[in-house]
Design an enzyme around this catalytic site. Structure first.
Site, PDB file in Angstrom:
ATOM      1  N   CYS A 110       0.840  -1.209   0.000  1.00 13.03           N
ATOM      2  CA  CYS A 110       0.000   0.000   0.000  1.00 13.03           C
ATOM      3  C   CYS A 110       0.874   1.259   0.000  1.00 13.03           C
ATOM      4  O   CYS A 110       1.873   1.344   0.709  1.00 13.03           O
ATOM      5  CB  CYS A 110      -0.914  -0.016   1.222  1.00 13.03           C
ATOM      6  SG  CYS A 110      -2.062   1.378   1.244  1.00 13.03           S
TER       7      CYS A 110
ATOM      8  N   CYS B 207       0.183   4.794   7.030  1.00  6.73           N
ATOM      9  CA  CYS B 207      -0.493   4.640   8.328  1.00  6.73           C
ATOM     10  C   CYS B 207       0.467   3.896   9.280  1.00  6.73           C
ATOM     11  O   CYS B 207       0.870   2.752   8.999  1.00  6.73           O
ATOM     12  CB  CYS B 207      -1.792   3.863   8.145  1.00  6.73           C
ATOM     13  SG  CYS B 207      -2.799   4.543   6.801  1.00  6.73           S
TER      14      CYS B 207
ATOM     15  N   CYS C 141       0.190   0.051  10.393  1.00  7.38           N
ATOM     16  CA  CYS C 141      -0.299  -0.960   9.450  1.00  7.38           C
ATOM     17  C   CYS C 141       0.786  -1.856   8.886  1.00  7.38           C
ATOM     18  O   CYS C 141       1.840  -1.391   8.434  1.00  7.38           O
ATOM     19  CB  CYS C 141      -1.042  -0.261   8.313  1.00  7.38           C
ATOM     20  SG  CYS C 141      -1.878  -1.441   7.228  1.00  7.38           S
TER      21      CYS C 141
ATOM     22  N   CYS D 271     -16.739  -9.229   5.116  1.00  8.02           N
ATOM     23  CA  CYS D 271     -16.093  -7.941   4.887  1.00  8.02           C
ATOM     24  C   CYS D 271     -14.807  -8.124   4.090  1.00  8.02           C
ATOM     25  O   CYS D 271     -13.909  -8.857   4.519  1.00  8.02           O
ATOM     26  CB  CYS D 271     -15.808  -7.293   6.242  1.00  8.02           C
ATOM     27  SG  CYS D 271     -15.056  -5.685   6.076  1.00  8.02           S
TER      28      CYS D 271
ATOM     29  N   CYS E 113     -19.707  -6.195   3.078  1.00 12.81           N
ATOM     30  CA  CYS E 113     -19.023  -5.005   3.579  1.00 12.81           C
ATOM     31  C   CYS E 113     -17.689  -4.909   2.846  1.00 12.81           C
ATOM     32  O   CYS E 113     -17.091  -5.936   2.530  1.00 12.81           O
ATOM     33  CB  CYS E 113     -18.796  -5.152   5.085  1.00 12.81           C
ATOM     34  SG  CYS E 113     -17.832  -3.800   5.780  1.00 12.81           S
TER      35      CYS E 113
ATOM     36  N   CYS F 282     -19.758   2.069   8.233  1.00 10.28           N
ATOM     37  CA  CYS F 282     -19.061   1.438   9.349  1.00 10.28           C
ATOM     38  C   CYS F 282     -17.811   2.275   9.582  1.00 10.28           C
ATOM     39  O   CYS F 282     -16.970   2.383   8.690  1.00 10.28           O
ATOM     40  CB  CYS F 282     -18.716   0.002   8.948  1.00 10.28           C
ATOM     41  SG  CYS F 282     -17.611  -0.826  10.096  1.00 10.28           S
TER      42      CYS F 282
ATOM     43  N   ARG G  52     -18.482  -2.706  17.506  1.00 10.37           N
ATOM     44  CA  ARG G  52     -17.770  -3.956  17.260  1.00 10.37           C
ATOM     45  C   ARG G  52     -16.456  -4.032  18.033  1.00 10.37           C
ATOM     46  O   ARG G  52     -15.595  -3.158  17.909  1.00 10.37           O
ATOM     47  CB  ARG G  52     -17.499  -4.132  15.763  1.00 10.37           C
ATOM     48  CG  ARG G  52     -16.854  -5.486  15.464  1.00 10.37           C
ATOM     49  CD  ARG G  52     -16.657  -5.759  13.997  1.00 10.37           C
ATOM     50  NE  ARG G  52     -17.904  -5.714  13.283  1.00 10.37           N
ATOM     51  CZ  ARG G  52     -18.090  -5.026  12.168  1.00 10.37           C
ATOM     52  NH1 ARG G  52     -17.118  -4.350  11.635  1.00 10.37           N
ATOM     53  NH2 ARG G  52     -19.264  -5.038  11.571  1.00 10.37           N
TER      54      ARG G  52
END
Ligand code: SAM
Ligand code: DTB
Ligand code: SF4
Length: 327
Positions: free
Chosen positions: A67, A71, A74, A111, A142, A202, A274
Site C-alpha cells: 500500500c 499509516c 499498518c 467484509c 461489507c 461502518c 464492534r
C-alpha cells in the site's frame, strides 16, 4: 481537565433532532466510576438491542500489502519492512468460495478489505463481481477499500454492497502524527460519499496508538456527531506489528479499552459497536466486560486481514460460557 473546551466538533449534515455530543459530556462519561459507566452502558444497550446477541462478521484480505499509504500502525504499507507477503487482487470466485465457508461457520456479514489508498477504476470490475457473488450467498456485504472517488460508491452499491468501512481511527489532531499521505478531511469526505450513495456506514478507530484520553474523546465525538451516526462502530485494540513506527507504543490499560467501548455504546445507542482487532491478545474476561459495556459485534474466523484472531472453536466456547447467541 479544561483542555476539552478547545475541541469543537463539526456537524457535517445538519439534522437538528440528533443530540450533539460535546467534548465535556463525553469526558464526563469517561470520568464516571467504572461500575457506573458499565451500568449506564448496559442500560442503554438493553433499551436498543437484545443484550445476549452478538453479530458475527468475517474478514478477508482480497488484496494484501504494497500500500502507498504510511499509516503508522499498518502491516500493509510498502514503506515499512514488516515481512508481509504481498498478494494481488484475488479472483472473485476465490473470494466467493471463502465467503461460503464463512456462512457455513455462522457469519452473517462478509467484509472484504484491500490495501489500497483507494480503488482504481480498472479494479472495480472484479470487485463488483465478488460483491455480487457474496451477496447472492445471502450474506451481508461489507468492503473497506480506502478513499472513494466520485461515482465509485454508487457502483459498489449497485453491485450489492451493504456497508462501507472507513475508520476515522483517532482524533483529528492525533491523525496527523499517525498518517501523512491522506488527511482526516479525506476520511470524512469518503464517509460522506458512501452515505450519499445509500451505503450503510461502518466507522470506528484504534485504541493504543499512543493517543491520550483526550484523543479518544475526540474520536468518539467525531463519530457520534456524524449525522446520521455510523451504523457500525469498530473499536480496535492496536495489534502491534514489527517494523511499523507504532510497534512498541505504550499499551492502554484494559479498563480504558472497556471504557471506550462503553462510551461508544452510550453516545451511539443504535449503532453496532464492534469489539474488533486485538481480541486474540485479550483474556476472555475482558471480552466479557466489553460485551457488558455494549459491544455487540465481533470479527469471527481465525484471521483478521493479516494478523490472527481467536480460533472459531474458542469463540464458540466463549459464546456458550456467556450464553450468547449469534445474531
Ligand atoms: N486501506 C483501507 C483503509 O485504510 O481504509 C482499508 C484497510 S485498513 C487495514 C482498515 C482498518 O484496519 C484501519 O483503518 C484500522 O482501523 C484497522 N487496522 C489496520 N491495522 C491495524 C492494526 N495493526 N491494529 C488494529 N487495527 C488495525
Ligand atoms: C476494522 O475496524 N478492523 C478490521 C476491519 N475494520 C477492516 C481490520 C483489522 C486489521 C487488523 C490488522 C491486520 O490483520 O492486518
Ligand atoms: Fe494502506 Fe489502509 Fe494500511 Fe493505511 S490502513 S497503509 S491505507 S492498507
Amino acid at each position: 481537565m479544561t483542555q476539552t473546551q478547545t475541541i469543537e466538533f463539526k456537524r457535517h449534515t445538519p439534522h437538528p433532532e440528533q443530540t450533539l455530543w460535546s467534548a465535556e459530556a463525553i469526558q464526563a462519561l469517561f470520568d464516571l466510576p467504572f461500575n457506573d459507566l458499565l451500568f449506564q452502558a448496559q442500560q442503554v444497550h438493553r433499551e436498543n438491542f437484545d443484550a445476549n446477541r452478538v453479530q458475527l462478521s468475517t474478514l478477508l484480505s482480497v488484496k494484501t500489502g504494497g500500500c502507498s499509504e504510511d499509516c503508522g500502525y499498518c502491516s500493509q504499507s510498502k514503506r515499512y519492512d514488516t515481512g508481509l507477503e504481498e498478494q494481488k487482487l484475488m479472483d472473485a470466485d476465490d473470494v466467493i468460495a471463502a465467503a461460503a465457508i464463512a456462512k457455513e461457520n455462522g457469519s452473517s456479514r462478509f467484509c472484504m478489505g484491500a490495501a489500497w489508498r483507494g480503488p482504481k477504476n480498472r479494479d472495480l470490475e472484479e470487485v463488483k463481481k465478488m460483491i455480487a457473488g457474496v451477496k447472492a450467498l445471502g450474506l451481508e456485504t461489507c468492503a473497506t477499500f480506502g478513499m472513494l472517488k466520485d461515482g465509485q460508491a454508487e457502483q459498489l452499491k449497485d453491485a450489492g454492497l451493504d456497508y462501507y468501512n472507513h475508520n476515522l481511527d483517532t482524533s483529528e489532531e492525533k491523525y496527523r502524527d499517525i498518517v501523512s499521505t491522506h488527511s482526516y478531511a479525506d476520511r470524512l469526505d469518503t464517509l460522506g460519499k458512501a452515505r450519499k450513495a445509500g451505503l450503510n456506514v461502518c466507522s470506528g478507530g484504534i485504541v493504543g496508538l499512543g493517543e491520550t484520553r483526550l484523543d479518544r474523546i475526540g474520536l468518539i465525538g467525531q463519530l457520534a456527531n456524524l449525522d446520521p451516526q455510523p451504523d457500525s462502530v469498530p473499536i480496535n485494540n492496536l495489534v502491534q506489528i514489527d517494523g511499523t513506527p507504532l510497534d512498541g507504543s505504550e499499551k492502554v490499560d484494559w479498563t480504558e479499552f472497556v471504557r471506550t467501548i462503553a462510551v461508544a455504546r452510550i453516545t451511539m445507542p443504535k449503532s453496532f459497536v464492534r469489539l474488533s482487532a486485538g481480541r486474540q491478545q485479550m483474556p476472555e474476561a475482558m471480552q466479557a466486560l466489553c460485551f457488558l459495556a455494549g459491544a455487540n459485534s465481533i470479527f469471527y474466523g481465525d484471521k483478521l486481514l493479516t494478523t490472527g484472531n481467536p480460533e472459531v472453536e474458542g469463540d464458540k466456547a466463549l459464546f456458550r460460557k456467556l450464553n450468547l447467541q449469534p445474531l
